[in-house]
Write a protein that holds these residues in place. Structure first.
Motif, PDB file in Angstrom:
ATOM      1  N   LYS A   1      -2.224  13.114   6.373  1.00  0.00           N
ATOM      2  CA  LYS A   1      -2.189  12.163   5.257  1.00  0.00           C
ATOM      3  C   LYS A   1      -2.631  10.780   5.724  1.00  0.00           C
ATOM      4  CE  LYS A   1       0.844  10.519   1.524  1.00  0.00           C
ATOM      5  NZ  LYS A   1       2.187  10.641   0.902  1.00  0.00           N
ATOM      6  N   LEU A   2      -2.220  10.392   6.925  1.00  0.00           N
ATOM      7  CA  LEU A   2      -2.675   9.115   7.486  1.00  0.00           C
ATOM      8  C   LEU A   2      -4.191   9.119   7.670  1.00  0.00           C
ATOM      9  CD1 LEU A   2       0.125   8.410  10.113  1.00  0.00           C
ATOM     10  CD2 LEU A   2      -0.463   6.929   8.183  1.00  0.00           C
ATOM     11  N   PHE A   3      -4.747  10.208   8.214  1.00  0.00           N
ATOM     12  CA  PHE A   3      -6.207  10.326   8.337  1.00  0.00           C
ATOM     13  C   PHE A   3      -6.871  10.122   6.971  1.00  0.00           C
ATOM     14  CE2 PHE A   3      -6.254  13.306  12.292  1.00  0.00           C
ATOM     15  CZ  PHE A   3      -6.284  12.208  13.129  1.00  0.00           C
ATOM     16  N   TYR A   4      -6.308  10.785   5.963  1.00  0.00           N
ATOM     17  CA  TYR A   4      -6.867  10.739   4.605  1.00  0.00           C
ATOM     18  C   TYR A   4      -6.830   9.321   4.036  1.00  0.00           C
ATOM     19  CZ  TYR A   4      -6.933  11.620  -0.498  1.00  0.00           C
ATOM     20  OH  TYR A   4      -7.197  11.594  -1.844  1.00  0.00           O
ATOM     21  N   LEU A   5      -5.691   8.661   4.145  1.00  0.00           N
ATOM     22  CA  LEU A   5      -5.546   7.328   3.548  1.00  0.00           C
ATOM     23  C   LEU A   5      -6.362   6.283   4.300  1.00  0.00           C
ATOM     24  CD1 LEU A   5      -1.730   7.333   2.667  1.00  0.00           C
ATOM     25  CD2 LEU A   5      -3.677   7.763   1.149  1.00  0.00           C
ATOM     26  N   PHE A   6      -6.413   6.362   5.621  1.00  0.00           N
ATOM     27  CA  PHE A   6      -7.258   5.435   6.376  1.00  0.00           C
ATOM     28  C   PHE A   6      -8.729   5.659   6.045  1.00  0.00           C
ATOM     29  CE2 PHE A   6      -3.669   4.974   9.537  1.00  0.00           C
ATOM     30  CZ  PHE A   6      -3.478   3.608   9.323  1.00  0.00           C
ATOM     31  N   SER A   7      -9.112   6.923   5.843  1.00  0.00           N
ATOM     32  CA  SER A   7     -10.500   7.235   5.495  1.00  0.00           C
ATOM     33  C   SER A   7     -10.862   6.704   4.113  1.00  0.00           C
ATOM     34  CB  SER A   7     -10.736   8.755   5.537  1.00  0.00           C
ATOM     35  OG  SER A   7     -10.529   9.272   6.836  1.00  0.00           O
ATOM     36  N   LYS A   8      -9.877   6.584   3.237  1.00  0.00           N
ATOM     37  CA  LYS A   8     -10.104   6.031   1.903  1.00  0.00           C
ATOM     38  C   LYS A   8     -10.400   4.536   1.946  1.00  0.00           C
ATOM     39  CE  LYS A   8      -9.344   9.227  -1.406  1.00  0.00           C
ATOM     40  NZ  LYS A   8     -10.195   9.434  -2.602  1.00  0.00           N
ATOM     41  N   GLY A   9     -10.030   3.893   3.058  1.00  0.00           N
ATOM     42  CA  GLY A   9     -10.312   2.465   3.196  1.00  0.00           C
ATOM     43  C   GLY A   9      -9.292   1.560   2.550  1.00  0.00           C
ATOM     44  N   TYR A  10      -8.113   2.091   2.233  1.00  0.00           N
ATOM     45  CA  TYR A  10      -7.078   1.261   1.631  1.00  0.00           C
ATOM     46  C   TYR A  10      -6.571   0.221   2.624  1.00  0.00           C
ATOM     47  CZ  TYR A  10      -6.732   5.001  -1.882  1.00  0.00           C
ATOM     48  OH  TYR A  10      -7.000   5.925  -2.864  1.00  0.00           O
ATOM     49  N   ASN A  11      -6.041  -0.889   2.095  1.00  0.00           N
ATOM     50  CA  ASN A  11      -5.424  -1.864   2.994  1.00  0.00           C
ATOM     51  C   ASN A  11      -4.057  -1.353   3.441  1.00  0.00           C
ATOM     52  OD1 ASN A  11      -3.382  -2.588   1.050  1.00  0.00           O
ATOM     53  ND2 ASN A  11      -4.837  -3.977   0.065  1.00  0.00           N
ATOM     54  N   MET A  12      -3.475  -2.031   4.428  1.00  0.00           N
ATOM     55  CA  MET A  12      -2.258  -1.525   5.051  1.00  0.00           C
ATOM     56  C   MET A  12      -1.090  -1.449   4.068  1.00  0.00           C
ATOM     57  SD  MET A  12      -1.249  -0.163   7.819  1.00  0.00           S
ATOM     58  CE  MET A  12      -2.347  -0.658   9.150  1.00  0.00           C
ATOM     59  N   GLU A  13      -0.950  -2.407   3.193  1.00  0.00           N
ATOM     60  CA  GLU A  13       0.163  -2.381   2.246  1.00  0.00           C
ATOM     61  C   GLU A  13       0.054  -1.185   1.296  1.00  0.00           C
ATOM     62  OE1 GLU A  13       3.002  -4.110   2.266  1.00  0.00           O
ATOM     63  OE2 GLU A  13       2.134  -4.778   4.181  1.00  0.00           O
ATOM     64  N   MET A  14      -1.171  -0.874   0.858  1.00  0.00           N
ATOM     65  CA  MET A  14      -1.364   0.280  -0.014  1.00  0.00           C
ATOM     66  C   MET A  14      -1.071   1.580   0.738  1.00  0.00           C
ATOM     67  SD  MET A  14      -2.012   1.631  -2.888  1.00  0.00           S
ATOM     68  CE  MET A  14      -2.722   0.352  -3.936  1.00  0.00           C
ATOM     69  N   ILE A  15      -1.494   1.647   2.005  1.00  0.00           N
ATOM     70  CA  ILE A  15      -1.236   2.852   2.800  1.00  0.00           C
ATOM     71  C   ILE A  15       0.269   3.053   2.985  1.00  0.00           C
ATOM     72  CG2 ILE A  15      -1.496   3.885   5.097  1.00  0.00           C
ATOM     73  CD1 ILE A  15      -4.315   2.658   5.172  1.00  0.00           C
TER      74      ILE A  15
END
Length: 341
Positions: free
Chosen positions: A311-325
């Motif tokens: 899930k971390l791989f997925y969310l970081f790949s989406k390019g979200y900022n840290m607060e959204m992640i």
């Protein structure tokens, strides 16, 4: 007429014990072996069985060698062939099957058809094996039931893929879903547990994930935090801490507190999961987790580590900022966690 209306399933063979053959050096993957073996299983030609096509990857891999690259290839192949089939089966080694299932659950957005990973503890080449039943039942489910999820089928249970864990190396019941009940149970009859199955999406959309620098730290008494602290840098995007119990840490340990402070200063996300097979991380419930709260750590709740990492791989790949992640890591996206009430 029956033949004309039979469902059709795509089987993708990636490797693993299920398709290994005996060699002079022990069990090993062998190109073409699964195809020839399936042609000898008469039950696969029964009227109630779906038709199927077999795709064999080259090279065939032990699942310990499967990485993000293979996850993306699987997701792309499913997307490309999605409209031709009623369901998909992935033959996969057991060691990292839960990681692959979790990764696919995030990449295959808006899923409307079953994607079932299965394998075995004993290969098809042996007279006594679990491979045959796992494959036949997975085929029946993939072709005849609308379960719009990435699943793992093993030894009579269909489990949500991002909830499953490998729990045994030598028993036929190799997988469990500790924090979520089965999607289906295959006893005398195949029984769907409808209330546990997610609603279908609007039509597949595949999002490829990428590798990101993530560390997983499992706490144990006597761990030398000074060694771990040295690897914390601005390059590390997230640390998954497998904590004691409901998220407890050695809160009086100066070296660990220094590690947390450094991670916070570097903007590294701290995600806390529990080492326990069942239950959830609940930060702040005990005094021993207060330092994690102060450091801005995020709770992994009842996610498996496999689901948390992918899930971390997925969310970081989406390019979200840290607060959204941070927010999304505590949000249920694909049934991977139970949100706080």
């Amino acid at each position: 007429m029956v033949e004309k209306n039979r469902k059709k399933v795509c089987i993708i063979h990636t490797g693993g014990t299920i398709g290994m053959a005996r060699t002079a050096k022990g069990y090993a993957p062998q190109a073409g072996f699964v195809k020839s073996t399936l042609s000898e299983i008469r039950e696969l030609n029964a009227a109630e069985m779906p038709k199927f096509d077999l795709i064999e990857y080259s090279p065939l891999l032990d699942s310990s060698s499967i990485s993000v690259k293979e996850w993306v290839k699987l997701a792309k192949d499913i997307e490309k062939k999605y409209n031709k089939y009623d369901g998909f089966i992935i033959l996969h080694g057991t060691d990292t099957m839960a990681y692959t299932a979790s990764a696919l659950s995030f990449m295959l957005e808006e899923l409307t058809k079953p994607v079932i990973l299965t394998g075995s503890q004993i290969p098809l080449c042996e007279i006594r094996n679990d491979a045959r039943d796992n494959l036949i039942t997975a085929l029946l489910i993939a072709g005849n039931y609308q379960i719009p999820e990435v699943c793992i089928y093993f030894e009579s249970r269909l489990m949500r893929g991002n909830r499953a864990k490998k729990v045994s190396t030598n028993q036929l019941i190799a997988f469990d879903s500790p924090n979520f009940p089965s999607l289906a149970d295959a006893g005398v009859k195949i029984v769907l547990n409808d209330k546990n199955i997610r609603d279908p999406g609007t039509g597949i959309q595949m999002f490829p994930i990428q590798e990101h620098p993530i560390a997983v730290i499992r706490l144990f008494p006597g761990i030398q935090f000074q060694l771990i602290e040295k690897m914390i840098s601005s390059k590390i995007k997230a640390i998954v801490i497998e904590a004691f119990g409901s998220g407890n840490i050695p809160g009086k340990n100066a070296a660990f507190l220094k590690l947390l402070k450094k991670a916070q200063e570097k903007g590294t996300l701290i995600l806390v999961c529990t080492q326990c097979l069942r239950g959830a991380a609940s930060l702040g419930e005990y005094e021993a987790s207060q330092e994690l709260v102060k450091a801005g750590a995020v709770s992994g709740l009842d996610m498996t580590v496999e689901a948390a990492v992918t899930k971390l791989f997925y969310l970081f790949s989406k390019g979200y900022n840290m607060e959204m992640i941070k927010k999304l890591m505590e949000t249920n996206l694909r049934g991977e966690l139970t949100e706080h009430s």
